[in-house]
Design a protein around this motif. Sequence first.
Motif, PDB file in Angstrom:
ATOM      1  N   UNK A 271      16.185  36.907   6.327  1.00 32.22           N
ATOM      2  CA  UNK A 271      14.820  36.385   6.276  1.00 32.22           C
ATOM      3  C   UNK A 271      14.066  36.805   7.541  1.00 32.22           C
ATOM      4  N   UNK A 272      12.781  37.131   7.437  1.00 34.59           N
ATOM      5  CA  UNK A 272      12.050  37.594   8.612  1.00 34.59           C
ATOM      6  C   UNK A 272      11.826  36.474   9.635  1.00 34.59           C
ATOM      7  N   UNK A 273      11.551  36.887  10.853  1.00 36.06           N
ATOM      8  CA  UNK A 273      11.240  35.957  11.926  1.00 36.06           C
ATOM      9  C   UNK A 273       9.888  35.293  11.623  1.00 36.06           C
ATOM     10  N   UNK A 274       9.869  33.961  11.455  1.00 38.72           N
ATOM     11  CA  UNK A 274       8.600  33.327  11.067  1.00 38.72           C
ATOM     12  C   UNK A 274       7.488  33.484  12.110  1.00 38.72           C
ATOM     13  N   UNK A 275       7.849  33.852  13.348  1.00 41.22           N
ATOM     14  CA  UNK A 275       6.799  34.057  14.344  1.00 41.22           C
ATOM     15  C   UNK A 275       6.080  35.388  14.120  1.00 41.22           C
ATOM     16  N   UNK A 276       6.802  36.322  13.503  1.00 40.01           N
ATOM     17  CA  UNK A 276       6.188  37.622  13.238  1.00 40.01           C
ATOM     18  C   UNK A 276       6.378  37.973  11.778  1.00 40.01           C
ATOM     19  N   UNK A 277       5.656  37.293  10.886  1.00 38.15           N
ATOM     20  CA  UNK A 277       5.838  37.581   9.460  1.00 38.15           C
ATOM     21  C   UNK A 277       5.347  38.998   9.161  1.00 38.15           C
ATOM     22  N   UNK A 278       6.014  39.654   8.203  1.00 39.69           N
ATOM     23  CA  UNK A 278       5.578  41.006   7.858  1.00 39.69           C
ATOM     24  C   UNK A 278       4.173  40.978   7.251  1.00 39.69           C
ATOM     25  N   UNK A 279       3.422  42.073   7.383  1.00 41.47           N
ATOM     26  CA  UNK A 279       2.092  42.102   6.764  1.00 41.47           C
ATOM     27  C   UNK A 279       2.213  42.177   5.255  1.00 41.47           C
ATOM     28  N   UNK A 280       1.136  41.887   4.575  1.00 41.33           N
ATOM     29  CA  UNK A 280       1.153  41.923   3.121  1.00 41.33           C
ATOM     30  C   UNK A 280       1.993  40.793   2.569  1.00 41.33           C
ATOM     31  N   UNK A 281       2.750  41.085   1.514  1.00 45.30           N
ATOM     32  CA  UNK A 281       3.633  40.080   0.932  1.00 45.30           C
ATOM     33  C   UNK A 281       4.818  39.874   1.872  1.00 45.30           C
ATOM     34  N   UNK A 282       5.087  38.614   2.265  1.00 47.60           N
ATOM     35  CA  UNK A 282       6.131  38.347   3.253  1.00 47.60           C
ATOM     36  C   UNK A 282       7.512  38.789   2.756  1.00 47.60           C
TER      37      UNK A 282
END
Lengths: 326, 641
Positions: A271-282
């Motif tokens: 799961x991505x780091x919630x402080x730096x969510x990916x752009x677009x669809x998470x």
Amino acid sequence: MTPILELDDVRKHYTTRSGLARRTSSVRAVDGVSLRLERGETLGLVGESGCGKSTLARTLVLLEKPDSGEIRFDGRPVAVTDAASLRRDAQIVFQDPYTSLPPHMKVRRIIAEPLMIHRIASGAELRARVDELIADVGLPGTVADKLPGQLSGGQRQRVSIARALALEPSLLIADESVSALDVSVQAQILNLLNGLRERHGLTLLFVSHDIGVVTYVSQRIAVMYLGKIVEMGPTADVYGNALHPYTRALMAAVPSMEHRGRERIEVRGDPPDPRHPPPGCAYHPRCPIAQDICRVESPPVREWLPGRHAACHFALDGVSDGRNTG
Amino acid sequence: MLRRKTAAIGLGGIGLLIFVAVAAPWIAPYEPAAQDLSNVLAPPAWDGGDWSYPLGTDALGRDVLSRMIYGARSSVLISACAMLIGATLGLLTGLVAGFFGRFVDTLIMRLGDIQLALPFILIAIVILGMMTERSPVHLIVVLGIPAWIVYARVVRARTLAEREQDYVRAAETIGARPLRRIFRYVLPQVRSVLPAIALIDLSHLVVMESTLSFLGFGLTSPHVSWGQILADGRQNMVVAPWLPVLPGIAIMLTVLCINLAVEGMRSRVEPRRRWWSTRWRRSGATRTTLDMATAASRPAVDELQAGPTPDDVLLDVRGLCVDFPTADGRVVQAVRGVSFTVGRGKILGIVGESGSGKSVTSYALLRLLSAPGRVSAGTAMFDGIDLLGVPERSMRRVRGRRIGMIFQNPVGSLNPVLTVGYQIVEAIRTNRDVDRDAAVELAEKVFRDVGFGDPPHIMKQYPFRLSGGQNQRVMIAMTMAIEPELLLADEPTTALDVTTQAQVLDQLRRVRDEHGTSIVIISHDIGLIGEIADEVVVMYAGEVCESGPTEQVLREPRHPYTQALLESVPRPEAGVTTELRSIPGELPDPTRESGGCPFALRCSSVMDLCHTHRPKPLTVGPAWSAACHLYSEDKAEVTQR
């Protein structure tokens, strides 16, 4: 009939500071959630750790104050300053039965506290009411004079439920309430919650990371990923024919005998780091069907089929003829 | 025992002091200020003096014994009252600061910082110096008020921790207002720290009060204090050496007694591990005697113990028993005669709920039981070595190198101050005879194998920088690099999310497929075991109730516990309409004597026999056994008896 609970674009962000430079970063724990709960239904809220499901649950009982958005309870907007009136109608049962009961109070006292605080009963009436609640959650009367430390995990969780029921709430939020229990005891508590819902006409918001448990207790489920609801719909439909690739991955990942030697839908990465969510669809970095648009544009929640919502650009792609193919 | 004795001495001393202080007017032979000018500087009784003045007299002809007794009265009164004031102020400010936080906390704690930065004794001297007459009340106020900060800091820290606990949040949701939450919920949990701090503070105050009196800023006449006697005695030290010595001894003994009492209290709160308790896991020799003692009660296990280990079996555990003696002399039998085998290149799943003894079993096999746990019987043959019997030195060559371990909490298993790359390279070089470059190369290879896209980058990371799933993959990579023959994985995915768990399971399967490693995977999740394990062992209350090939055991479970366990897992396809099967009741008392079947009290097909006779493992299919009387041929016969 008005829904018992409506959430409209509720947001809760946390700001954290780190390092010598005191750089601030913002975690969008709950990032624009809208949902409705009909009276008497059970809505399951499922997601992995850090997706914001517990923050959302705590926001509903105002343990956390939402940054923006509106919560309507029974059609009335809930004012953040007026927590007291909400608290009689919405109660929460926490995850850890070992930390959620005050260790120095006897069970009778723990269950009596809400009644004493709201001056609902006293004296013999209070005693009778507490005994009734103890019996209602399936505990023997002898536990009344015990301390939480003398009870097992399952018994403690029953005490927590009795305390929550003391104020006769119309909405009960179960925040991972069975996750810390062994399966055999977990089943006891799930059956108890189902029974109580029927007997008292409760509305239940059941928050869990365990999709098996959630699909078992809920009529509808909502799937959360990184602060957003990515799919919501009737349990049987979502289970048989999920619209969002994350929901499909979540279901396929549950280990079971049926998966022996079979290829599962691969979920790549963490799961991505919630402080730096990916752009677009998470979800796009882990998504097997991601296209260019997913990297740029965040998909809104849309009602793709009657009663079935999903936040995916390609929600109907996995559905062959549009309806339950299973 | 020793600690309890010292505590008793300390408390006894304090009690004696309090008695003297309270009873001073009745036990003191003279008034403290009464002068006998014909008997100035009389020596004490043992030094040629007479018994009318047992401790002699001072320069003004006052009886030293009476003055010492009244001095104790002042000392106790002033220190105790000052302590109470300090404790009360500190408790309240600490609770308020910790509970409300924000600016209230900042204000209170900064005030405390300022006070600690000022030299207390100088300020006390200035304040007391301005007074011409000083009674105990003055000293109590001057000593007591500044003491708050000692309590406030500790109470604040505890309150901060308690405030975040779910039970305080739960109190908020049932409508309890802040004051109720502080006094009904937080305070009862926080106050347990007070007695120890209070006693330490008390000894500090005794010394402080004496110091001020000695310097001439303490009590004024007619009040007496030990510090005053000490100061008076100092002037006549040459002619009357006993005068300064007596109050000195009194002050020292008082402080000593208080410290002994504190020590005793602390040992009750945090019992220390006794040095001898580690002996149990170190020595294999003591086992044999216990083995014989318990053998009589375990006939079923003895039958299994016959016969050599077949060649295709890597680990052969027979009749393993693990005991945990409790403080009150009873014994918790965590594992009761557990037997299983792990084939070469096979995955064995041990499944059970909490308290089933599954984790204790794995710790026992690695000889990592925490004290006072001990293996009381059984053997564990690993490739010809008895893991439970070999000396610790040989065990060290097996553990890590030939038997790898993965635990539930991967972050706790890695060193937080070293990069994961450093740790894996070290692990490889400790266990395999390769040079640094080869180790780095191998580390990168296994990191790529467990699914890291950029191994050099990951290797530079510290464990806390990685997620739980990544850390667990680091642990698996380490195991793959060392290539042990057996891997013990204790709840390897319990702390992970379900999508990450699936990846870790795939990795474990690859370790087995590519390296031929045998794996023992321990889990509470029967679905997980069903997916990955070739063979399964179902444990309940320290005993194996069913074991056999996973497919058969989980599709047609024979033991009622296995059946109930499978049926109590919610299945998505079943839906809400069906009532979930639950197992009534709770686990049996682990200190019980092993009489009947441990599952008898919760079993739906229980018979009379189950309460009295312990079921033996019975063969119910090829390599498949269940310990249940339902499958025993002689059950009718035994029941009739």
